[in-house]
Structures are given as structure tokens and as C-alpha cells.
Design a protein around this motif. Sequence first.
Motif, mmCIF file in Angstrom:
data_model
loop_
_atom_site.group_PDB
_atom_site.id
_atom_site.type_symbol
_atom_site.label_atom_id
_atom_site.label_comp_id
_atom_site.label_asym_id
_atom_site.label_seq_id
_atom_site.Cartn_x
_atom_site.Cartn_y
_atom_site.Cartn_z
ATOM 1 N N HIS A 133 -81.824 -50.337 32.537
ATOM 2 C CA HIS A 133 -82.306 -50.484 31.058
ATOM 3 C C HIS A 133 -81.311 -49.583 30.302
ATOM 4 C CE1 HIS A 133 -86.071 -50.049 28.074
ATOM 5 N NE2 HIS A 133 -85.083 -50.674 27.662
ATOM 6 N N CYS A 134 -81.450 -48.186 30.719
ATOM 7 C CA CYS A 134 -80.647 -47.344 29.657
ATOM 8 C C CYS A 134 -79.251 -47.768 29.602
ATOM 9 C CB CYS A 134 -80.722 -45.846 30.258
ATOM 10 S SG CYS A 134 -82.599 -45.375 30.226
ATOM 11 N N ARG A 135 -78.421 -48.249 30.648
ATOM 12 C CA ARG A 135 -77.115 -49.031 30.152
ATOM 13 C C ARG A 135 -77.218 -50.096 29.382
ATOM 14 N NH1 ARG A 135 -74.614 -52.525 33.199
ATOM 15 N NH2 ARG A 135 -76.370 -52.753 34.675
ATOM 16 N N ALA A 136 -78.228 -50.876 29.404
ATOM 17 C CA ALA A 136 -78.008 -51.941 28.430
ATOM 18 C C ALA A 136 -78.571 -51.267 26.981
ATOM 19 C CB ALA A 136 -79.357 -53.035 28.673
ATOM 20 N N ILE A 137 -79.177 -50.595 26.822
ATOM 21 C CA ILE A 137 -79.516 -49.664 25.651
ATOM 22 C C ILE A 137 -78.238 -49.447 24.889
ATOM 23 C CG2 ILE A 137 -80.639 -48.061 24.442
ATOM 24 C CD1 ILE A 137 -83.002 -48.300 25.975
ATOM 25 N N ASP A 138 -77.429 -48.847 25.917
ATOM 26 C CA ASP A 138 -76.292 -48.151 25.265
ATOM 27 C C ASP A 138 -75.133 -49.394 24.726
ATOM 28 O OD1 ASP A 138 -75.430 -45.386 24.850
ATOM 29 O OD2 ASP A 138 -74.212 -45.016 26.799
ATOM 30 N N LEU A 139 -75.186 -50.343 25.606
ATOM 31 C CA LEU A 139 -74.388 -51.462 25.089
ATOM 32 C C LEU A 139 -74.699 -52.038 23.556
ATOM 33 C CD1 LEU A 139 -74.396 -53.352 28.277
ATOM 34 C CD2 LEU A 139 -72.480 -52.364 27.327
ATOM 35 N N VAL A 140 -76.152 -51.933 23.610
ATOM 36 C CA VAL A 140 -76.811 -52.522 22.373
ATOM 37 C C VAL A 140 -76.617 -51.580 21.171
ATOM 38 C CG1 VAL A 140 -78.888 -52.961 21.065
ATOM 39 C CG2 VAL A 140 -78.623 -53.869 23.262
ATOM 40 N N LEU A 141 -76.637 -50.043 21.363
ATOM 41 C CA LEU A 141 -76.066 -49.121 20.315
ATOM 42 C C LEU A 141 -74.876 -49.056 19.949
ATOM 43 C CD1 LEU A 141 -76.747 -46.156 19.128
ATOM 44 C CD2 LEU A 141 -75.891 -45.368 21.105
ATOM 45 N N HIS A 142 -73.846 -49.561 20.872
ATOM 46 C CA HIS A 142 -72.390 -49.549 20.526
ATOM 47 C C HIS A 142 -72.187 -50.964 19.927
ATOM 48 C CE1 HIS A 142 -71.573 -45.427 21.587
ATOM 49 N NE2 HIS A 142 -71.997 -45.683 22.788
ATOM 50 N N ASP A 143 -72.516 -51.968 20.507
ATOM 51 C CA ASP A 143 -71.891 -53.169 20.348
ATOM 52 C C ASP A 143 -72.954 -54.402 19.735
ATOM 53 O OD1 ASP A 143 -69.468 -52.588 20.934
ATOM 54 O OD2 ASP A 143 -69.833 -52.589 22.973
ATOM 55 N N GLY A 144 -74.301 -54.061 19.969
ATOM 56 C CA GLY A 144 -75.376 -54.985 19.294
ATOM 57 C C GLY A 144 -74.798 -55.422 17.884
ATOM 58 N N ARG A 145 -75.516 -56.524 17.414
ATOM 59 C CA ARG A 145 -75.567 -56.840 16.071
ATOM 60 C C ARG A 145 -76.582 -56.512 15.468
ATOM 61 N NH1 ARG A 145 -75.671 -62.715 15.770
ATOM 62 N NH2 ARG A 145 -76.111 -63.042 17.876
ATOM 63 N N ALA A 146 -76.535 -55.848 14.122
ATOM 64 C CA ALA A 146 -77.474 -55.552 13.467
ATOM 65 C C ALA A 146 -78.655 -56.499 13.160
ATOM 66 C CB ALA A 146 -76.854 -55.007 12.026
ATOM 67 N N GLY A 147 -79.728 -56.541 12.976
ATOM 68 C CA GLY A 147 -80.658 -57.237 12.555
ATOM 69 C C GLY A 147 -81.146 -58.162 13.914
ATOM 70 N N GLU A 148 -80.565 -58.066 15.191
ATOM 71 C CA GLU A 148 -80.845 -58.700 16.243
ATOM 72 C C GLU A 148 -81.814 -58.224 17.017
ATOM 73 O OE1 GLU A 148 -79.501 -61.849 16.877
ATOM 74 O OE2 GLU A 148 -78.847 -61.852 14.798
ATOM 75 N N ILE A 149 -82.426 -58.961 17.948
ATOM 76 C CA ILE A 149 -83.336 -58.756 18.967
ATOM 77 C C ILE A 149 -82.487 -59.008 20.483
ATOM 78 C CG2 ILE A 149 -85.602 -59.205 20.390
ATOM 79 C CD1 ILE A 149 -86.204 -60.165 17.418
ATOM 80 N N TYR A 150 -82.600 -58.136 21.240
ATOM 81 C CA TYR A 150 -81.911 -58.398 22.525
ATOM 82 C C TYR A 150 -82.785 -58.271 23.906
ATOM 83 C CZ TYR A 150 -77.285 -58.282 20.360
ATOM 84 O OH TYR A 150 -76.272 -58.597 19.626
ATOM 85 N N HIS A 151 -82.970 -59.055 24.821
ATOM 86 C CA HIS A 151 -83.771 -58.954 25.937
ATOM 87 C C HIS A 151 -83.292 -58.380 27.056
ATOM 88 C CE1 HIS A 151 -86.710 -62.499 24.542
ATOM 89 N NE2 HIS A 151 -86.757 -61.309 24.000
#
Length: 324
Positions: free
Chosen positions: A219-237
Amino acid sequence: MRILVTGGAGFIGSEYVRRRWDSDPEARITVLDKLTYSGVEANLASVARQPGYTFVHGDICDPDVVDQVMAGQDAVVHFAAESHVDRSIDGADRFVRTNVMGTQVLLDAARRHRVGRFVHVSTDEVYGSIAEGSWTEERPLAPNSPYSASKAGSDLLALAHHRTHGLDVVVTRCTNNYGPYQFPEKVIPLFITRLLDGGTVPLYGDGRNMRDWLHVSDHCRAIDLVLHDGRAGEIYHIGGGTELTNHKLTALLLDAVGADWDRVAHVADRKGHDLRYSLDDSKIREELGYAPQVPFTEGLAATVAWYRAHRAWWEPLTERAALR
């Protein structure tokens, strides 16, 4: 990067903070935590001497405290929440206060201080229950418990701050977490600690309720991916890929500690108990390259071993929360 981590003394938040320093020893992290019954500052002992670490004992609902800690931050990773469904059924007021009002205080401060990214950590429970198939991120919210309703409200506030004010918000929704340092009111550590103590464990209803299990490190590894490379305004499962009924999970835990079914007490089902949660996490897999790395059988065995070896950590907590 300067990161404010709310709820960083809790189960998932402390794992995230420890993981960040394992991958980036030069990190600068401020943890804001109220240290309620489930917040344990000792969870952060391994990073307490890091030169970039700051711990602030405070409430996310306090605008003055939040304003002080928000100044100068590049990003926020927001874990702080009341999260136990049974407690929300007994009394929803603090869930609304912390999860909704506290999130609003954080969002307002992040906007004032022009924080670069706000990662809002949420849950699959906001969707309600699904009999078959899996939810995509476009699924309408239909929460059934006071806890999940308060988290749904905080999700919508976070996304509204992106759409209305342009705040760089990303929302994550995960499946059920497990692993070390989880407060022993949640089902896996509750069952492990009670079985290790020779007690019985409560199985709701007929045990058919189904959950997908995600190791906290994934879970925390995924959060780091989202922090750095996720798109603003998006939801990620964020999913774990292991769906089990509570009956099957109980059987695995009994086997792990060498106990029999006579240690299981069948109890009345929880009010409004959702039958099944299931997330389609293809979006984060395809966009950010996420895949869970901890096989459930290995992760569960390691979790049981951790609780066996850390009685000094969990015994005081079970007494404090009246779980014994």
C-alpha cells in the motif's frame, strides 16, 4: 522534498514514514498526530533521530496547529482518520469531526500555503457492497456505515478543492490492509493476539463477508507512486489481489497459531455489514506500474511471527483499548 504526513504514528502512516527513510535517507518529514488510542509514537522510534524528522503532537481539526505545520511543505500525505467501523456505529460524531472537518482544515491550509501535492488516503468502503465484479474509479459512492460515509465526504471535499481551487489533489482508495504495527482492534491482529493469549475470537454472522487483503508495505509503495507520478484530480485504486471470506481468513489464522475451531465464537453480525468489497486497480497498474509484491501466505506468516515477537508492543494497547 518536504512532506507533511498526518496520522503518521498510526499503522499505515508509520509504515509510510519508515519506508520513506529506507528509500530516501535525506527525506524531510513532519508527522502530525493527535496520538488518540490507536496512535503510537513508538511506531516511529526507528526514524526519531533522523535529522529531517519532526514530530508534532496535534489535531488536524486545529487550524492554528495545521497552519504552522503546513508552512513550507511541498506535499501532504493525509492518513489521519478515525477508521474503526464498529466504533463509528457506536458513535459517529468524532468520525465526522476528524474525517470531514479535519480534512477540510488541512485542505484550506494546503491551499493557503500553495502546497504542491495533496495525497488523500481513503478506502474501498466508500462504495458500499458489491456482489460480483469490481468497482472502477468512476463508480458512484454509496457508503453504508458512519465511518465510510465520513470518508466519502472527505474524498468529495478533497476532489472539490482540486476542481474549485486548482489544488493538486490525488485520492487513493485501498482494500483491507494487514501487517506489523496494526492496532489490535482490526480483525487480523485482534484474532492473532487473542489466539496467542489462549482466548476466543469473534466471527461475525456466517463468515461469508469477503475482503481483498493488501500488505501495508505494498500500500505504501503505491502511495509513493501516486505522490510522485499520479495525475492531479484523479482517483487511484490500490488492491492486494487476495480475496478471502472471513471464514477462510479465520481458518488460516487458526492454522497459523495451531488452534482449533473451538476457539471461535460466532457472534451476531455487525449492523449494516457490507458483504463484499472489490476494487479494479488496473488504472494504477497501467499508469504507474504498480503491482503487489508480498504474497498473502508469506505476508500473513510474517505478520503472525511479528505479533509473537512483539508482545511488549501490543499487550499495553489491548488493555488501553479494552480489547481483552
